[in-house]
Structure formats: structure tokens, C-alpha cells
Design a protein around this motif. Structure first.
Motif, PDB file in Angstrom:
ATOM      1  N   VAL A   1       0.847  -1.131  -0.127  1.00  0.00           N
ATOM      2  CA  VAL A   1       0.024   0.110   0.080  1.00  0.00           C
ATOM      3  C   VAL A   1       0.806   1.332   0.036  1.00  0.00           C
ATOM      4  CG1 VAL A   1      -1.624   1.215   1.258  1.00  0.00           C
ATOM      5  CG2 VAL A   1      -1.933  -0.907   1.104  1.00  0.00           C
ATOM      6  N   ARG A   2       1.771   1.419   0.903  1.00  0.00           N
ATOM      7  CA  ARG A   2       2.708   2.491   0.725  1.00  0.00           C
ATOM      8  C   ARG A   2       3.647   2.440  -0.402  1.00  0.00           C
ATOM      9  NH1 ARG A   2       3.179   4.378   6.227  1.00  0.00           N
ATOM     10  NH2 ARG A   2       4.080   6.000   5.286  1.00  0.00           N
ATOM     11  N   LEU A   3       4.007   1.515  -1.032  1.00  0.00           N
ATOM     12  CA  LEU A   3       4.650   1.516  -2.371  1.00  0.00           C
ATOM     13  C   LEU A   3       3.565   2.267  -3.487  1.00  0.00           C
ATOM     14  CD1 LEU A   3       6.475  -1.793  -2.693  1.00  0.00           C
ATOM     15  CD2 LEU A   3       7.299   0.484  -2.128  1.00  0.00           C
ATOM     16  N   ARG A   4       2.247   1.790  -3.446  1.00  0.00           N
ATOM     17  CA  ARG A   4       1.359   2.240  -4.457  1.00  0.00           C
ATOM     18  C   ARG A   4       1.060   3.693  -4.181  1.00  0.00           C
ATOM     19  NH1 ARG A   4      -3.402  -2.254  -4.794  1.00  0.00           N
ATOM     20  NH2 ARG A   4      -2.213  -3.874  -5.694  1.00  0.00           N
ATOM     21  N   ARG A   5       1.044   4.039  -2.939  1.00  0.00           N
ATOM     22  CA  ARG A   5       0.678   5.541  -2.534  1.00  0.00           C
ATOM     23  C   ARG A   5       1.877   6.419  -3.232  1.00  0.00           C
ATOM     24  NH1 ARG A   5      -0.803   5.694   4.022  1.00  0.00           N
ATOM     25  NH2 ARG A   5      -2.628   4.637   3.840  1.00  0.00           N
ATOM     26  N   LEU A   6       3.365   6.178  -3.083  1.00  0.00           N
ATOM     27  CA  LEU A   6       4.244   6.862  -3.516  1.00  0.00           C
ATOM     28  C   LEU A   6       4.364   7.005  -4.833  1.00  0.00           C
ATOM     29  CD1 LEU A   6       7.365   5.865  -1.255  1.00  0.00           C
ATOM     30  CD2 LEU A   6       6.307   7.919  -1.319  1.00  0.00           C
ATOM     31  N   LYS A   7       4.008   5.726  -5.786  1.00  0.00           N
ATOM     32  CA  LYS A   7       3.817   5.848  -7.214  1.00  0.00           C
ATOM     33  C   LYS A   7       2.653   6.857  -7.686  1.00  0.00           C
ATOM     34  CE  LYS A   7       2.109   3.930 -11.202  1.00  0.00           C
ATOM     35  NZ  LYS A   7       0.841   4.308 -11.742  1.00  0.00           N
ATOM     36  N   ASP A   8       1.598   6.964  -6.601  1.00  0.00           N
ATOM     37  CA  ASP A   8       0.351   7.795  -7.154  1.00  0.00           C
ATOM     38  C   ASP A   8       0.780   9.061  -6.910  1.00  0.00           C
ATOM     39  OD1 ASP A   8      -1.327   5.503  -7.859  1.00  0.00           O
ATOM     40  OD2 ASP A   8      -2.351   5.405  -6.034  1.00  0.00           O
ATOM     41  N   HIS A   9       1.369   9.488  -5.789  1.00  0.00           N
ATOM     42  CA  HIS A   9       1.657  10.768  -5.578  1.00  0.00           C
ATOM     43  C   HIS A   9       2.761  11.458  -6.371  1.00  0.00           C
ATOM     44  CE1 HIS A   9       0.397  10.131  -1.008  1.00  0.00           C
ATOM     45  NE2 HIS A   9      -0.699  10.345  -2.024  1.00  0.00           N
ATOM     46  N   SER A  10       3.698  10.509  -7.051  1.00  0.00           N
ATOM     47  CA  SER A  10       4.546  10.973  -8.079  1.00  0.00           C
ATOM     48  C   SER A  10       4.230  11.208  -9.303  1.00  0.00           C
ATOM     49  CB  SER A  10       5.497   9.625  -8.132  1.00  0.00           C
ATOM     50  OG  SER A  10       5.187   8.774  -8.602  1.00  0.00           O
ATOM     51  N   GLY A  11       2.732  10.862  -9.833  1.00  0.00           N
ATOM     52  CA  GLY A  11       2.233  11.141 -11.064  1.00  0.00           C
ATOM     53  C   GLY A  11       2.830  10.433 -12.094  1.00  0.00           C
ATOM     54  N   LEU A  12       3.762   9.336 -11.775  1.00  0.00           N
ATOM     55  CA  LEU A  12       4.476   8.641 -12.641  1.00  0.00           C
ATOM     56  C   LEU A  12       3.693   7.201 -12.928  1.00  0.00           C
ATOM     57  CD1 LEU A  12       8.150   9.091 -11.725  1.00  0.00           C
ATOM     58  CD2 LEU A  12       7.045  10.253 -13.507  1.00  0.00           C
ATOM     59  N   ASN A  13       3.661   6.595 -14.311  1.00  0.00           N
ATOM     60  CA  ASN A  13       3.417   5.353 -14.467  1.00  0.00           C
ATOM     61  C   ASN A  13       4.342   4.471 -14.376  1.00  0.00           C
ATOM     62  OD1 ASN A  13       4.465   5.321 -17.222  1.00  0.00           O
ATOM     63  ND2 ASN A  13       2.881   6.331 -18.067  1.00  0.00           N
ATOM     64  N   VAL A  14       3.964   3.204 -14.773  1.00  0.00           N
ATOM     65  CA  VAL A  14       5.292   2.138 -14.378  1.00  0.00           C
ATOM     66  C   VAL A  14       6.519   2.339 -15.429  1.00  0.00           C
ATOM     67  CG1 VAL A  14       3.845   0.346 -13.205  1.00  0.00           C
ATOM     68  CG2 VAL A  14       3.841   0.371 -15.570  1.00  0.00           C
ATOM     69  N   ARG A  15       6.000   2.742 -16.728  1.00  0.00           N
ATOM     70  CA  ARG A  15       7.059   2.908 -17.816  1.00  0.00           C
ATOM     71  C   ARG A  15       7.880   4.104 -17.492  1.00  0.00           C
ATOM     72  NH1 ARG A  15       1.953   2.112 -20.097  1.00  0.00           N
ATOM     73  NH2 ARG A  15       1.760   0.207 -21.347  1.00  0.00           N
ATOM     74  N   GLN A  16       7.314   5.154 -17.081  1.00  0.00           N
ATOM     75  CA  GLN A  16       8.277   6.195 -16.514  1.00  0.00           C
ATOM     76  C   GLN A  16       9.081   5.885 -15.215  1.00  0.00           C
ATOM     77  OE1 GLN A  16       4.861   8.883 -16.104  1.00  0.00           O
ATOM     78  NE2 GLN A  16       4.932  10.060 -17.858  1.00  0.00           N
ATOM     79  N   LEU A  17       8.161   5.385 -14.305  1.00  0.00           N
ATOM     80  CA  LEU A  17       9.039   4.936 -13.354  1.00  0.00           C
ATOM     81  C   LEU A  17      10.243   3.902 -13.713  1.00  0.00           C
ATOM     82  CD1 LEU A  17       9.410   4.915  -9.992  1.00  0.00           C
ATOM     83  CD2 LEU A  17       7.596   3.040  -9.878  1.00  0.00           C
ATOM     84  N   ALA A  18      10.116   3.005 -14.684  1.00  0.00           N
ATOM     85  CA  ALA A  18      11.104   2.122 -14.828  1.00  0.00           C
ATOM     86  C   ALA A  18      12.207   2.877 -15.556  1.00  0.00           C
ATOM     87  CB  ALA A  18      10.651   1.104 -16.047  1.00  0.00           C
ATOM     88  N   ALA A  19      11.928   4.061 -16.215  1.00  0.00           N
ATOM     89  CA  ALA A  19      12.857   4.856 -17.130  1.00  0.00           C
ATOM     90  C   ALA A  19      13.821   5.446 -15.938  1.00  0.00           C
ATOM     91  CB  ALA A  19      12.242   5.851 -18.099  1.00  0.00           C
ATOM     92  N   ARG A  20      13.391   5.769 -14.832  1.00  0.00           N
ATOM     93  CA  ARG A  20      14.084   6.593 -13.880  1.00  0.00           C
ATOM     94  C   ARG A  20      14.878   5.452 -12.862  1.00  0.00           C
ATOM     95  NH1 ARG A  20      10.784  12.164 -12.248  1.00  0.00           N
ATOM     96  NH2 ARG A  20      10.177  12.630 -14.486  1.00  0.00           N
TER      97      ARG A  20
END
Length: 271
Positions: free
Chosen positions: A20-39
Motif C-alpha cells: 500500500v505504501r509503495l502504491r501511494r508513493l507511485k500515485d503521488h509521484s504522478g508517474l506510470n510504471v513505464r516512466q518509473l522504470a525509465a528512472r
């Protein structure tokens, strides 16, 4: 904001809290998984498995997510450590084709974002391996303390026993044996005014017998040695050896051999 697939009801609470905490951080960042993978160094599929509770994210991945989202990784890593203890038996089988990205089925309702925080001060039970290690460490520490205490007690008892046998205080220096002590007397025999002197006493009247001690006795011992009769050591103690030497000298000088040094014996010794 992403619509997440609900997590399995039988998921261990410790694992659920981390996901749940991982999902929250991802949502708050505004990034999708592809953008997250790129970083980060992890692929979109890897992040889908982490967000779907199908794989335990490694420590570097958790730290990377916190860095990308501008979050302090300390608490997130602590949650990951707690979840790792429950992970081997906590994660149920999941559909490998289901992804949690923003392209997920929009009809799926997002999982409530109100999971209760895990209180870190109330840690879950230790795994059997960690429990055995902790018991071994505690037992080793106790054994070491007992060995040190026993050694100290033995040393104290030995010192007390030695002091009780000798009647000395434990801080008093050991007495030097009399035989090892240098004699304070010496024989410096010289003839002055027709009489022999050894440099310890000039008496001619002192009465000496067994038990006497001091420079007068040392003077008599030196004069006995000058006369060729050994009284033992020149120690100023009138003992049996000195008494025997006096009797020999008295017999040779024609005196009453009583073993005591009086005026007549002094006169003969100094003549």
C-alpha cells in the motif's frame, strides 16, 4: 491516479502495509510504471509484480522508489524488512497477466488507501533462524560474564589465603629473607695502641651471651675470625655457632670455657 486491483484478503498485514505504501508513493509521484522504470534500474514488469504483491521488491528498488518520489527511504525500508519476514508464506498466487498500471481496467475500484500503519515498535515474531542466532549470542555473552567473574573470585580468594597465612596485608611488600639481606657489619681489623679492633665496637667490658645482638656481637665475631676460629657469619647475632667459637677460643686462651664474652675474653680477643 491509478486504479489498483484489490489485494487478496488473505495477504499478511505486514506485506499489505508495504505494498500500500509503495502504491501511494507511485500515485503521488504522478508517474506510470513505464516512466518509473525509465528512472530506475527495474523494468515495468518488475514494478507491476512489486505493486501487485507478486514479488518482494529488493532493497535497492525500495530505495530507488523513495528517491524518485522525494521520500526519506528509512521508514519504507523498515516496512520492507518487516514484510520480508512474512513474505515466504504470505503471498498467495496471483494472475501473472494482471498489471497495476494506469492502463488497468477502469471498472476496477481502487483499493481503499486507509490501511492502518504498522507500529514498528511491535515487531513480528522472529524467524526460527534469527531466534536461534539470538539465543546463541545471549548464551555466549552470559558464559563470558561467568568466566570473568569466576576468574576474579579465584584471584581474590588466592590473595586472601596468602595474606591470612602470612599475616600480611595484601598491599604490604614481601619481606626479604634474612639470608638474602646483606649484613650491616663488616670486619675492618686493625691494631691500634697494642689492641685489635674490627671497626664495629671498642668495648672491652660488655657481657655477651646467646641471644645478644648488635655491633658488640659483630665485633667479637670479627675478632674470633681474626684468631682463626669461624663464628659463622658476621651478622651481629649471638647464636650457637658464635657460642661454640667462643668456647674454642676460651679453651685455647686458657680461660673458663663458658661460651660467654666478658672482660677477660675481650682482653684476650683484643690482645
Amino acid at each position: 491516479m491509478s486504479r489498483w486491483k484489490p489485494l487478496p484478503a488473505e495477504l499478511d498485514p505486514r506485506v499489505r502495509q508495504l505494498v500500500v505504501r509503495l502504491r501511494r508513493l507511485k500515485d503521488h509521484s504522478g508517474l506510470n510504471v513505464r516512466q518509473l522504470a525509465a528512472r530506475t534500474e527495474y523494468s515495468p514488469k518488475s514494478w507491476e509484480r512489486y505493486f501487485g504483491a507478486r514479488a518482494l521488491p529488493p532493497v535497492p528498488a525500495v530505495a530507488a522508489l523513495a528517491r524518485v518520489c522525494g521520500e526519506d527511504p528509512t521508514r519504507l525500508l523498515a516496512l520492507r524488512e518487516v514484510a520480508a519476514e512474512a513474505w515466504p508464506t504470505a503471498v498467495p498466487d496471483a494472475d501473472p497477466d494482471t498489471g497495476p498500471d494506469a492502463d488497468a481496467n477502469p471498472e476496477q475500484e481502487p483499493e481503499p488507501d486507509t490501511e492502518p500503519d504498522i507500529v514498528l515498535s511491535k515487531r513480528p515474531p522472529l524467524s526460527p533462524e534469527r531466534r536461534v542466532l539470538r539465543i546463541a549470542l545471549v548464551a555466549g555473552s552470559v558464559t563470558l560474564v561467568l568466566v570473568v567473574v569466576s576468574a576474579v573470585l579465584v584471584t581474590v580468594r588466592l590473595m586472601d589465603g596468602r595474606d591470612a597465612g602470612t599475616g600480611r596485608s595484601s598491599t604490604a611488600p614481601l619481606a626479604t629473607p634474612a639470608s638474602a639481606s646483606p649484613s650491616p657489619y663488616s670486619c675492618r681489623v686493625e691494631r691500634v695502641g697494642g689492641h685489635w679492633y674490627a671497626g664495629n665496637s671498642r668495648t672491652q667490658q660488655e657481657n655477651l651471651a646467646v641471644g645478644s645482638n648488635g655491633p658488640d656481637v659483630a665485633e667479637a665475631q670479627c675478632l674470633l675470625r681474626r684468631a682463626g676460629i669461624s663464628p659463622g657469619g658476621i651478622d651481629g647475632m649471638f647464636g650457637p655457632l658464635t657460642e661454640h667459637a667462643v668456647k674454642q677460643f676460651q679453651e685455647r686462651a686458657g680461660l673458663d670455657a663458658d661460651g660467654m664474652v666478658g672482660p677477660h675474653t675481650w682482653k684476650a680477643l683484643r690482645a
